[in-house]
Design a protein around this motif. Structure first.
Motif: not given
Ligand code: ADP
Ligand code: F6P
Length: 342
Positions: A136-150
């Motif tokens: 909840a405290c962050t708009e970004y989490t490590i790994g989401f960008d890669t996973a969503v592109n995959t």
């Protein structure tokens, strides 16, 4: 009270792995060493801490890791660490190895563990890493960008075969209880329907009507992105096929979404967040979690961070809905009137 001067820090990854964790580890190690600290790597999260699987880390140990998926420190779930005895033992191990600052790379569960250690006097900083984007405290989490592109690339491929066979395809994406991966893929893949736990009304008849309507309008495929939190894609496919007469297949993308080489964004953001975590420890801070909000890298008290709530934006959901069907405003009004009558 004087803030504690940190000499030795530890770093661990905990919970589900996420692409970009290695970039964060690398940043912690190298930022720590260049700040004059000793850095210890702890294998397998809290489990490795309790089992004393702890090594000294050099700058070279993290060479050739930034481009790799997974986590070179391995990860685990550890039920013992949820108990007070486990946490106390964790503190004792930290003291034994001279670890006075700890960087915990993981999700909310891992931060709850870090909070407990902070209460026991070990300075801890959390770094948000999960493909689910559900911190909840962050708009970004490590790994989401890669996973969503995959996931997006995989869904494009399923769409090709779905079109060729004129099928309906239900594609299930990960996300535990959160629909962010599904929502983003819904928009990015131009899915006809998106089912997420935060918004789905479980009106399967409406879904079936959508499929029949879009087939009548000449659509060759019907892509439904189903979030893991709703699940049951195989059974849903059988029911939809029986109700519509349209061949329907379910594809569960599963763990392939958690692997692979991290995107540039995940490498860069994870590096900055890892370095920030060390800087906070050097500044004598504890019980904080770093994150990214409104264009800035930020940090919060872990207690406050864990109390925050996050929900899917109504506006983003409405945009996703309005783009998913190629109906004109008049047609949509008629459809709404029809479904209200029914
Ligand atoms: P994530 O960090 O991705 O949310 P989990 O919820 O599986 O993943 O948590 C990872 C680990 O963090 C757990 O296996 C446990 O060791 C520790 N943990 C989770 N919740 C708590 C808690 N309330 N108190 C102490 N440790 C916890
Ligand atoms: O939290 C990341 C995640 O991949 C979720 O999307 C999923 O529900 C869960 O982990 C699966 O965890 P595992 O395969 O480790 O049991």
């Amino acid at each position: 009270m004087a803030e504690k001067v940190i000499k030795t820090i530890g770093v661990l990854t905990s919970g589900g792995d996420a692409p970009g964790m290695n970039a964060a580890i690398r940043a912690v190690v190298r930022r720590g060493l260049s700040s004059g600290l000793n850095v210890k790597g702890i294998y397998k999260g809290y489990l490795g801490l309790l089992n004393e699987e702890i090594i000294d880390m050099t700058a070279k140990d993290v060479s050739d890791t930034i481009e790799r998926g997974g986590t070179v420190l391995y990860t685990a779930r550890c039920s013992e660490f949820r108990t007070e005895e486990g946490q106390k033992r964790g503190m004792d191990v930290c003291l034994k190895y001279g670890i006075d600052g700890l960087v915990v790379i993981g999700g909310d569960g891992s931060f709850a563990g870090a909070q407990k250690l902070a209460n026991l006097g070990i300075n801890t900083i959390g770094v948000p890493a999960t493909i689910d984007l559900d911190i909840a405290c962050t708009e970004y989490t490590i790994g989401f960008d890669t996973a969503v592109n995959t996931a997006m690339e995989a869904i494009d491929k399923v769409r090709d075969t779905s079109t060729s066979h004129e099928r309906c395809s239900i594609i299930e994406v990960m996300g535990r209880g959160a629909g962010y991966l599904a929502l983003w893929c819904g928009i990015a893949n131009g899915a006809e329907d998106v089912l997420i736990p935060e918004k789905y009304d479980y009106d399967e008849q409406k879904l079936i009507n959508n499929i029949i309507d879009s087939r009548k309008k000449g659509k060759k495929h019907h892509i439904i992105i189903n979030a893991e939190g709703i699940g049951h894609s195989e059974a849903m496919a059988k029911r939809i096929e029986a109700a519509t007469g349209i061949e329907t297949r379910a594809t569960i993308l599963g763990h392939m979404q958690r692997g692979g080489s991290p995107t540039c964004k995940d490498r860069v953001y994870a590096s900055i967040l890892g370095a920030m975590a060390v800087d906070l420890l050097v500044a004598g801070k504890s019980c904080r979690v770093v994150g990214y909000n409104h264009g800035e890298f930020t940090d919060f008290d872990i207690n406050e961070a864990l109390a925050m709530k996050k929900s899917v934006s109504d506006y983003q959901w409405e945009v996703c809905q309005s783009l998913s069907h190629n109906y004109s405003k008049n047609e949509q009004d008629k459809k709404h009137a029809r479904s209200k009558k029914a």
